[in-house]
Scaffold this active site. Sequence first.
Site, PDB file in Angstrom:
ATOM      1  CB  ILE A  12      -1.021  -0.116   1.262  1.00 42.23           C
ATOM      2  CG1 ILE A  12      -1.808  -1.434   1.131  1.00 42.23           C
ATOM      3  CG2 ILE A  12      -2.003   1.312   1.062  1.00 42.23           C
ATOM      4  CD1 ILE A  12      -2.672  -1.573   2.260  1.00 42.23           C
ATOM      5  CG  ASP A  50      14.263  -1.726  11.857  1.00 44.37           C
ATOM      6  OD1 ASP A  50      14.023  -2.818  11.427  1.00 44.37           O
ATOM      7  OD2 ASP A  50      13.439  -1.419  12.891  1.00 44.37           O
ATOM      8  CE1 TYR A 138      -2.105  -5.497  11.282  1.00 45.44           C
ATOM      9  CE2 TYR A 138      -4.276  -6.437  10.904  1.00 45.44           C
ATOM     10  CZ  TYR A 138      -3.317  -5.480  10.895  1.00 45.44           C
ATOM     11  OH  TYR A 138      -3.190  -4.572   9.429  1.00 45.44           O
ATOM     12  CE  LYS A 142      -1.636  -1.933  11.508  1.00 47.83           C
ATOM     13  NZ  LYS A 142      -0.702  -1.116  10.569  1.00 47.83           N
ATOM     14  CG  HIS A 186      -4.448 -10.826   1.310  1.00 40.91           C
ATOM     15  ND1 HIS A 186      -2.928 -10.366   1.203  1.00 40.91           N
ATOM     16  CD2 HIS A 186      -4.822 -10.657   2.417  1.00 40.91           C
ATOM     17  CE1 HIS A 186      -2.747  -9.867   2.582  1.00 40.91           C
ATOM     18  NE2 HIS A 186      -3.992 -10.078   3.071  1.00 40.91           N
TER      19      HIS A 186
HETATM   20  N1  UDP Z   1     -10.246 -16.980   1.748  1.00 43.22           N
HETATM   21  C1  UDP Z   1     -10.371 -18.270   1.296  1.00 43.22           C
HETATM   22  N2  UDP Z   1      -9.059 -18.705   0.854  1.00 43.22           N
HETATM   23  C2  UDP Z   1      -7.975 -18.035   0.744  1.00 43.22           C
HETATM   24  C3  UDP Z   1      -7.856 -17.021   1.371  1.00 43.22           C
HETATM   25  C4  UDP Z   1      -9.130 -16.187   1.944  1.00 43.22           C
HETATM   26  O1  UDP Z   1     -11.446 -18.792   1.499  1.00 43.22           O
HETATM   27  O2  UDP Z   1      -6.966 -18.739   0.473  1.00 43.22           O
HETATM   28  C5  UDP Z   1     -11.479 -16.172   2.412  1.00 43.22           C
HETATM   29  C6  UDP Z   1     -11.012 -15.776   3.928  1.00 43.22           C
HETATM   30  O3  UDP Z   1     -11.685 -16.797   4.943  1.00 43.22           O
HETATM   31  C7  UDP Z   1     -11.989 -14.377   3.904  1.00 43.22           C
HETATM   32  C8  UDP Z   1     -11.721 -13.796   2.387  1.00 43.22           C
HETATM   33  O4  UDP Z   1     -11.220 -14.988   1.780  1.00 43.22           O
HETATM   34  O5  UDP Z   1     -13.336 -14.778   4.161  1.00 43.22           O
HETATM   35  C9  UDP Z   1     -10.773 -12.648   2.590  1.00 43.22           C
HETATM   36  O6  UDP Z   1      -9.529 -13.174   3.179  1.00 43.22           O
HETATM   37  P1  UDP Z   1      -8.293 -12.446   3.038  1.00 43.22           P
HETATM   38  O7  UDP Z   1      -7.071 -13.560   3.485  1.00 43.22           O
HETATM   39  O8  UDP Z   1      -7.979 -12.138   1.409  1.00 43.22           O
HETATM   40  O9  UDP Z   1      -8.552 -11.302   3.663  1.00 43.22           O
HETATM   41  P2  UDP Z   1      -8.916 -10.822   5.300  1.00 43.22           P
HETATM   42  O10 UDP Z   1     -10.377 -10.927   5.436  1.00 43.22           O
HETATM   43  O11 UDP Z   1      -8.418 -12.019   6.207  1.00 43.22           O
HETATM   44  O12 UDP Z   1      -8.127  -9.715   5.718  1.00 43.22           O
END
Ligand code: UDP
Length: 326
Positions: A12, A50, A138, A142, A186
């Site tokens: 980002i 850092d 996490y 924050k 993700h």
């Molecule tokens: N998700 C999934 N399979 C993956 C990665 C993510 O089904 O390999 C689902 C996850 O359970 C959530 C959504 O996709 O409901 C978004 O997940 P991501 O990890 O992208 O972002 P988060 O919401 O955890 O920040």
Amino acid sequence: MIVLVVGGAGYIGSHAARTLRQRGHDVMIYDNLSTGHEFLASGFELVRGDIADLVKLSAALRRVDSVMHFAAHAYVGESVENPRKYFRNNVESGLALLNACLDCGVRRVIFSSTCAVYGIPVKIPISEKNPRQPVNPYGVTKLFFENALEAYDRAYGLRFASLRYFNAAGADESGEIGEVHDPETHLIPSALLAATGARRELELFGTDYPTPDGTCIRDYIHVNDLADAHVLALEHLARGADSMAVNLGAGRGYSVKEVLTKIEEVSGLKVPVRLAGRRAGDPPALVADPSLAEKLLRWKAMRTLDDIVATAWKWMQRQSTRALSP
Ligand code: UDP
């Protein structure tokens, strides 16, 4: 303005740096390259350091009037397994950065926060009035930093914007920068990797949620919409506005299945899916009420899920070409 983008060689931060430059600001990037990449900062002055390195950091801070802070660890699961790493970097080093800002005369800080500060939301869509009750380390780190900013504002007049992102996704329209995570967890990049065969399959985490199709709903927000909000928030503070904490989301949720359908439509490829159990800590639905950001910053998400997936796909194709080139 002259802005130090701390963590500007990351996902980002690199998009924010470009947007700042396009809006006529001077930008320096500060990054330890632990998870960032030098090529994402190309074209900018990069100080490799850092945030715990006070000497190097202070020298950079004395040259700027504002800071954007992206330098944090951001894997929920890892924060549960290794909280020490998260408290050390996001809290201890984060505070060192904040104190250095004060000592070096920086009076504006834009902070990369998260909807994880809300934990399991009591109400959807989530407005800033929802209680902040993070459910993992996490989110706790924050929230700690948000609280420190609030105290420093009251006591020392440090102006800040805490920007609570929902699901950042997509890539710059140029195809030159985008998401590079290791490991990549993700949804959108993972599904694209599975579609191309670089991964065997996408694990779909949970099909028994109380949502219309049983899969989780998230509010996906294009990384350049986030970048725009950072610049608007900074310019707003520079005009004398009060500090703020605002949600950055599109205000519209999509289920995992809907996202997968969109990925297949945009890429023309099939995403091989394996149904897996729920992932620990995933709430069924997270959708922003972004109306405060719209009111204060005149900002709203301009890019759609189509744009998000199309730019992520373009980025992934460029990446594989880059990996193959000598
Ligand atoms: N998700 C999934 N399979 C993956 C990665 C993510 O089904 O390999 C689902 C996850 O359970 C959530 C959504 O996709 O409901 C978004 O997940 P991501 O990890 O992208 O972002 P988060 O919401 O955890 O920040």
